[in-house]
Write a protein that holds these residues in place. Structure first.
Motif, PDB file in Angstrom:
ATOM      1  N   ALA A 111       0.822  -1.209   0.000  1.00 22.33           N
ATOM      2  CA  ALA A 111       0.000   0.000   0.000  1.00 22.33           C
ATOM      3  C   ALA A 111       0.857   1.260   0.000  1.00 22.33           C
ATOM      4  O   ALA A 111       0.487   2.279  -0.594  1.00 22.33           O
ATOM      5  N   ASN A 112       2.023   1.189   0.638  1.00 25.27           N
ATOM      6  CA  ASN A 112       2.893   2.362   0.720  1.00 25.27           C
ATOM      7  C   ASN A 112       3.466   2.746  -0.638  1.00 25.27           C
ATOM      8  O   ASN A 112       3.718   3.924  -0.901  1.00 25.27           O
ATOM      9  N   HIS A 113       3.677   1.774  -1.520  1.00 27.88           N
ATOM     10  CA  HIS A 113       4.243   2.059  -2.831  1.00 27.88           C
ATOM     11  C   HIS A 113       3.193   2.497  -3.844  1.00 27.88           C
ATOM     12  O   HIS A 113       3.530   2.823  -4.976  1.00 27.88           O
ATOM     13  N   VAL A 114       1.922   2.479  -3.457  1.00 26.57           N
ATOM     14  CA  VAL A 114       0.851   2.918  -4.354  1.00 26.57           C
ATOM     15  C   VAL A 114       0.402   4.333  -4.019  1.00 26.57           C
ATOM     16  O   VAL A 114       0.115   5.134  -4.914  1.00 26.57           O
ATOM     17  N   LEU A 115       0.364   4.672  -2.720  1.00 27.38           N
ATOM     18  CA  LEU A 115      -0.106   5.983  -2.282  1.00 27.38           C
ATOM     19  C   LEU A 115       1.072   6.798  -1.756  1.00 27.38           C
ATOM     20  O   LEU A 115       2.019   6.247  -1.200  1.00 27.38           O
ATOM     21  N   PRO A 116       1.028   8.142  -1.908  1.00 27.30           N
ATOM     22  CA  PRO A 116       2.169   8.971  -1.507  1.00 27.30           C
ATOM     23  C   PRO A 116       2.223   9.224  -0.016  1.00 27.30           C
ATOM     24  O   PRO A 116       1.246   9.030   0.712  1.00 27.30           O
ATOM     25  N   ALA A 117       3.404   9.672   0.417  1.00 28.23           N
ATOM     26  CA  ALA A 117       3.631  10.158   1.784  1.00 28.23           C
ATOM     27  C   ALA A 117       3.287   9.127   2.852  1.00 28.23           C
ATOM     28  O   ALA A 117       2.818   9.473   3.939  1.00 28.23           O
ATOM     29  N   SER A 118       3.488   7.846   2.559  1.00 32.66           N
ATOM     30  CA  SER A 118       3.248   6.755   3.514  1.00 32.66           C
ATOM     31  C   SER A 118       1.796   6.668   3.965  1.00 32.66           C
ATOM     32  O   SER A 118       1.494   6.065   5.005  1.00 32.66           O
ATOM     33  N   ILE A 119       0.878   7.253   3.193  1.00 33.17           N
ATOM     34  CA  ILE A 119      -0.533   7.210   3.566  1.00 33.17           C
ATOM     35  C   ILE A 119      -1.041   5.779   3.556  1.00 33.17           C
ATOM     36  O   ILE A 119      -1.775   5.352   4.454  1.00 33.17           O
ATOM     37  N   GLY A 120      -0.662   5.008   2.545  1.00 31.51           N
ATOM     38  CA  GLY A 120      -1.137   3.637   2.464  1.00 31.51           C
ATOM     39  C   GLY A 120      -0.674   2.789   3.634  1.00 31.51           C
ATOM     40  O   GLY A 120      -1.458   2.049   4.235  1.00 31.51           O
ATOM     41  N   ALA A 121       0.622   2.883   3.987  1.00 34.35           N
ATOM     42  CA  ALA A 121       1.144   2.093   5.103  1.00 34.35           C
ATOM     43  C   ALA A 121       0.502   2.498   6.417  1.00 34.35           C
ATOM     44  O   ALA A 121       0.162   1.646   7.253  1.00 34.35           O
ATOM     45  N   HIS A 122       0.313   3.798   6.627  1.00 29.58           N
ATOM     46  CA  HIS A 122      -0.326   4.260   7.859  1.00 29.58           C
ATOM     47  C   HIS A 122      -1.780   3.809   7.931  1.00 29.58           C
ATOM     48  O   HIS A 122      -2.274   3.456   9.013  1.00 29.58           O
ATOM     49  N   ALA A 123      -2.485   3.820   6.799  1.00 32.17           N
ATOM     50  CA  ALA A 123      -3.888   3.389   6.806  1.00 32.17           C
ATOM     51  C   ALA A 123      -4.002   1.911   7.154  1.00 32.17           C
ATOM     52  O   ALA A 123      -4.872   1.509   7.941  1.00 32.17           O
ATOM     53  N   VAL A 124      -3.114   1.090   6.593  1.00 33.83           N
ATOM     54  CA  VAL A 124      -3.132  -0.346   6.908  1.00 33.83           C
ATOM     55  C   VAL A 124      -2.812  -0.569   8.384  1.00 33.83           C
ATOM     56  O   VAL A 124      -3.489  -1.343   9.078  1.00 33.83           O
ATOM     57  N   THR A 125      -1.799   0.108   8.900  1.00 35.55           N
ATOM     58  CA  THR A 125      -1.426  -0.069  10.304  1.00 35.55           C
ATOM     59  C   THR A 125      -2.510   0.443  11.233  1.00 35.55           C
ATOM     60  O   THR A 125      -2.795  -0.185  12.268  1.00 35.55           O
ATOM     61  N   LEU A 126      -3.122   1.572  10.892  1.00 30.05           N
ATOM     62  CA  LEU A 126      -4.195   2.107  11.729  1.00 30.05           C
ATOM     63  C   LEU A 126      -5.366   1.132  11.804  1.00 30.05           C
ATOM     64  O   LEU A 126      -5.937   0.899  12.880  1.00 30.05           O
ATOM     65  N   ARG A 127      -5.717   0.546  10.670  1.00 29.64           N
ATOM     66  CA  ARG A 127      -6.802  -0.429  10.664  1.00 29.64           C
ATOM     67  C   ARG A 127      -6.433  -1.665  11.485  1.00 29.64           C
ATOM     68  O   ARG A 127      -7.275  -2.218  12.214  1.00 29.64           O
ATOM     69  N   PHE A 128      -5.185  -2.091  11.394  1.00 35.38           N
ATOM     70  CA  PHE A 128      -4.730  -3.254  12.166  1.00 35.38           C
ATOM     71  C   PHE A 128      -4.815  -2.976  13.662  1.00 35.38           C
ATOM     72  O   PHE A 128      -5.285  -3.829  14.441  1.00 35.38           O
ATOM     73  N   LEU A 129      -4.366  -1.795  14.090  1.00 32.87           N
ATOM     74  CA  LEU A 129      -4.397  -1.457  15.508  1.00 32.87           C
ATOM     75  C   LEU A 129      -5.831  -1.367  16.026  1.00 32.87           C
ATOM     76  O   LEU A 129      -6.131  -1.814  17.144  1.00 32.87           O
ATOM     77  N   GLN A 130      -6.724  -0.794  15.229  1.00 30.35           N
ATOM     78  CA  GLN A 130      -8.113  -0.712  15.662  1.00 30.35           C
ATOM     79  C   GLN A 130      -8.748  -2.095  15.772  1.00 30.35           C
ATOM     80  O   GLN A 130      -9.560  -2.336  16.671  1.00 30.35           O
ATOM     81  N   ARG A 131      -8.390  -2.994  14.855  1.00 32.54           N
ATOM     82  CA  ARG A 131      -8.898  -4.362  14.949  1.00 32.54           C
ATOM     83  C   ARG A 131      -8.392  -5.074  16.198  1.00 32.54           C
ATOM     84  O   ARG A 131      -9.025  -6.022  16.678  1.00 32.54           O
ATOM     85  N   ARG A 132      -7.262  -4.635  16.731  1.00 29.88           N
ATOM     86  CA  ARG A 132      -6.732  -5.212  17.976  1.00 29.88           C
ATOM     87  C   ARG A 132      -7.344  -4.572  19.206  1.00 29.88           C
ATOM     88  O   ARG A 132      -6.923  -4.850  20.328  1.00 29.88           O
ATOM     89  N   GLY A 133      -8.315  -3.685  19.034  1.00 32.12           N
ATOM     90  CA  GLY A 133      -9.006  -3.069  20.153  1.00 32.12           C
ATOM     91  C   GLY A 133      -8.370  -1.811  20.690  1.00 32.12           C
ATOM     92  O   GLY A 133      -8.756  -1.337  21.770  1.00 32.12           O
ATOM     93  N   ILE A 134      -7.403  -1.239  19.987  1.00 33.22           N
ATOM     94  CA  ILE A 134      -6.744  -0.008  20.439  1.00 33.22           C
ATOM     95  C   ILE A 134      -7.578   1.187  19.998  1.00 33.22           C
ATOM     96  O   ILE A 134      -7.958   1.280  18.819  1.00 33.22           O
ATOM     97  N   PRO A 135      -7.886   2.108  20.897  1.00 35.51           N
ATOM     98  CA  PRO A 135      -8.708   3.274  20.525  1.00 35.51           C
ATOM     99  C   PRO A 135      -8.059   4.102  19.419  1.00 35.51           C
ATOM    100  O   PRO A 135      -6.831   4.097  19.243  1.00 35.51           O
ATOM    101  N   ALA A 137      -7.628   7.320  19.078  1.00 31.06           N
ATOM    102  CA  ALA A 137      -6.696   8.376  19.494  1.00 31.06           C
ATOM    103  C   ALA A 137      -5.309   7.801  19.777  1.00 31.06           C
ATOM    104  O   ALA A 137      -4.289   8.367  19.363  1.00 31.06           O
ATOM    105  N   ARG A 138      -5.257   6.663  20.455  1.00 28.70           N
ATOM    106  CA  ARG A 138      -3.969   6.078  20.805  1.00 28.70           C
ATOM    107  C   ARG A 138      -3.312   5.457  19.582  1.00 28.70           C
ATOM    108  O   ARG A 138      -2.090   5.478  19.438  1.00 28.70           O
ATOM    109  N   ALA A 139      -4.104   4.874  18.690  1.00 28.36           N
ATOM    110  CA  ALA A 139      -3.531   4.326  17.456  1.00 28.36           C
ATOM    111  C   ALA A 139      -2.957   5.440  16.593  1.00 28.36           C
ATOM    112  O   ALA A 139      -1.860   5.305  16.021  1.00 28.36           O
ATOM    113  N   THR A 140      -3.667   6.559  16.497  1.00 26.80           N
ATOM    114  CA  THR A 140      -3.161   7.701  15.722  1.00 26.80           C
ATOM    115  C   THR A 140      -1.908   8.279  16.366  1.00 26.80           C
ATOM    116  O   THR A 140      -0.969   8.681  15.670  1.00 26.80           O
ATOM    117  N   ALA A 141      -1.876   8.313  17.692  1.00 21.52           N
ATOM    118  CA  ALA A 141      -0.679   8.813  18.383  1.00 21.52           C
ATOM    119  C   ALA A 141       0.527   7.916  18.097  1.00 21.52           C
ATOM    120  O   ALA A 141       1.653   8.407  17.948  1.00 21.52           O
TER     121      ALA A 141
END
Length: 337
Positions: A111-135, A137-141
Motif C-alpha cells: 500500500a505504501n508504494h501505491v499511495l504517496p507520503a506513507s498514507i497507504g502504510a499508515h492506513a493499513v497499520t491504523l486499521r490493524f491497531l483498531q482491529r486489535r481493540g486499540i482506541p 486516538a492512541r492508534a493515531t498517536a
C-alpha cells in the motif's frame, strides 16, 4: 390412543419461519469488502502499465547480475519488514501478536508504494491497531510517534557515518546551498506553525487536538519507561535505513559498482534525508534521482548508479508488490484489517 378433535388443540399450528432477508446495508458492506480486497491488485495493475518501462529495464539489467548478491539483497529486504514491525511495536504500549503484525507490515509495504507520503502504510497499520481493540486516538498517536522517530533516527545514523568515515566521503559537493537550506527551514517552520495557527483560528478543533497531544505525551512517557519498547522503537528505526542501504549495496555489488558499503549507506542516508519529505509513492522518483546524483558524486559511473537504483527498486518494490497485495487482500478478507 384417541386423537383430539381439532377444536381441542391448544392453539394454532406453528407457521414455518420466513427465510432471512438480507438487509441492503449488509449486502453493501459485503460488496465493499470485496472491492477493497481487489483494489490493491487493480492499483498495482494501473501503476505497472504506467511505469512498465522501468520494470522491464530493471529486470533486463538484473538478468546479468550476480545472483548471490541479489539473494543477499532479498535477505536485507525481508529484514526491513522485520525492522518496520519492531518500530510499530515499539510505538504502542500494548503487546501485538508478532505474526499478524509482520504480515500487516508486509501488506503495508504494497500500500505504501501505491499511495504517496506513507498514507497507504499508515492506513493499513491504523486499521490493524483498531482491529486489535486499540482506541483511535492512541492508534493515531502511535502513527505520529512512528513518523517522528524515523527521520530523527535516520539523521542520527547519518551523523554517525559522517564521524566514522570522514576520509571516505566527499562532503564538499554534497553540502546544500543557501537556497536549499532556506527552503528546508521554511518547510519546518510551516509544519510547526500550521497546527498552532489552526488551533487558534478553528476553535472546535482545540479540544480534539489537545486530547490527542495529551494521549501522545502519555504514551511516549509510558513507552520510554520500558526498555523493550525503547529498544524496539529506536533500534528498529535506526536499523531500517541501514538495511535499505544494504539492499542498494548488494545490488551494486552484483553489478560491479565501484563504491564501498559505507559510501552506499551514506549516499542513501543523504539522499533520503534531503528529499525524503517529497510526497511521492514510497519515495520513488525524488529519492531515486538524489541517490543517483550522490553515488555519481562519490565516484560511481552514471550508468552503473542508475542500474543499481533500478535494481534496488525491483527488489524492494516490484518483487514483493504482488505478494504484498495478495497478503493485504487476505488480511482484509479475514477481517484482520
Amino acid at each position: 390412543m384417541s386423537l383430539l378433535p381439532l377444536d381441542d388443540l391448544p392453539g394454532p399450528l406453528p407457521r414455518p419461519l420466513p427465510a432471512p432477508v438480507r438487509s441492503p446495508s449488509a449486502s453493501a458492506a459485503r460488496l465493499a469488502g470485496r472491492v477493497l480486497s481487489l483494489l490493491p491488485l487493480l492499483l498495482i495493475g494501473a501503476w505497472a502499465a504506467v511505469d512498465w518501462h522501468a520494470v522491464s529495464d530493471g529486470a533486463a539489467r538484473l538478468a546479468s547480475a550476480d545472483p548471490r548478491w541479489l539473494l543477499t539483497g532479498v535477505f536485507f529486504t525481508c529484514l526491513g519488514w522485520v525492522a518496520a514491525a519492531c518500530v510499530r511495536q515499539g510505538a504502542i504500549p500494548e503487546r501485538l501478536p508478532p505474526g499478524p503484525l509482520l504480515a500487516s507490515q508486509f501488506a503495508a509495504g504494497a500500500a505504501n508504494h501505491v499511495l504517496p507520503a506513507s498514507i497507504g502504510a499508515h492506513a493499513v497499520t491504523l486499521r490493524f491497531l483498531q482491529r486489535r481493540g486499540i482506541p483511535l486516538a492512541r492508534a493515531t498517536a502511535s502513527l505520529a510517534l512512528y513518523s517522528l522517530i524515523k527521520p530523527i533516527a535516520k539523521t542520527l545514523v547519518l551523523l554517525v557515518f559522517l564521524v566514522a568515515f570522514p576520509d571516505l566521503l566527499r562532503l564538499g559537493e554534497l553540502v546544500p546551498d543557501e537556497r536549499t537550506l532556506l527552503l528546508a527551514a521554511g518547510s519546518v517552520t510551516i509544519g510547526l506553525a500550521a497546527p498552532a495557527l489552526l488551533m487558534a483560528v478553528v476553535r472546535p478543533l482545540r479540544r480534539p487536538i489537545l486530547a490527542f497531544v495529551r494521549t501522545a505525551l502519555t504514551d511516549v512517557r509510558l513507552l520510554h519507561s520500558r526498555p523493550s519498547r525503547v529498544l524496539a522503537l529506536w533500534g528498529g528505526a535506526a536499523v531500517a535505513p541501514v538495511l535499505q542501504a544494504s539492499v542498494i549495496a548488494s545490488v551494486g555489488a552484483s553489478l560491479g559498482l565501484p563504491l564501498s558499503w559505507a559510501q552506499v549507506v551514506f549516499a542513501f542516508l543523504a539522499a533520503s534525508t534531503a528529499v525524503g519529505a517529497v510526497p511521492a509513492p514510497g519515495g520513488i522518483g525524488p529519492v531515486d534521482a538524489a541517490l543517483v546524483f550522490t553515488m555519481v558524486t562519490l565516484g560511481a559511473p552514471m550508468d552503473l548508479a542508475t542500474a543499481t537504483v533500478i535494481g534496488y527498486r525491483v527488489l524492494t518494490v516490484w518483487l514483493p508488490l504482488l505478494p504484498g497485495a495478495l497478503v493485504l487482500s487476505a488480511l482484509l478478507h479475514r477481517k484482520v484489517l
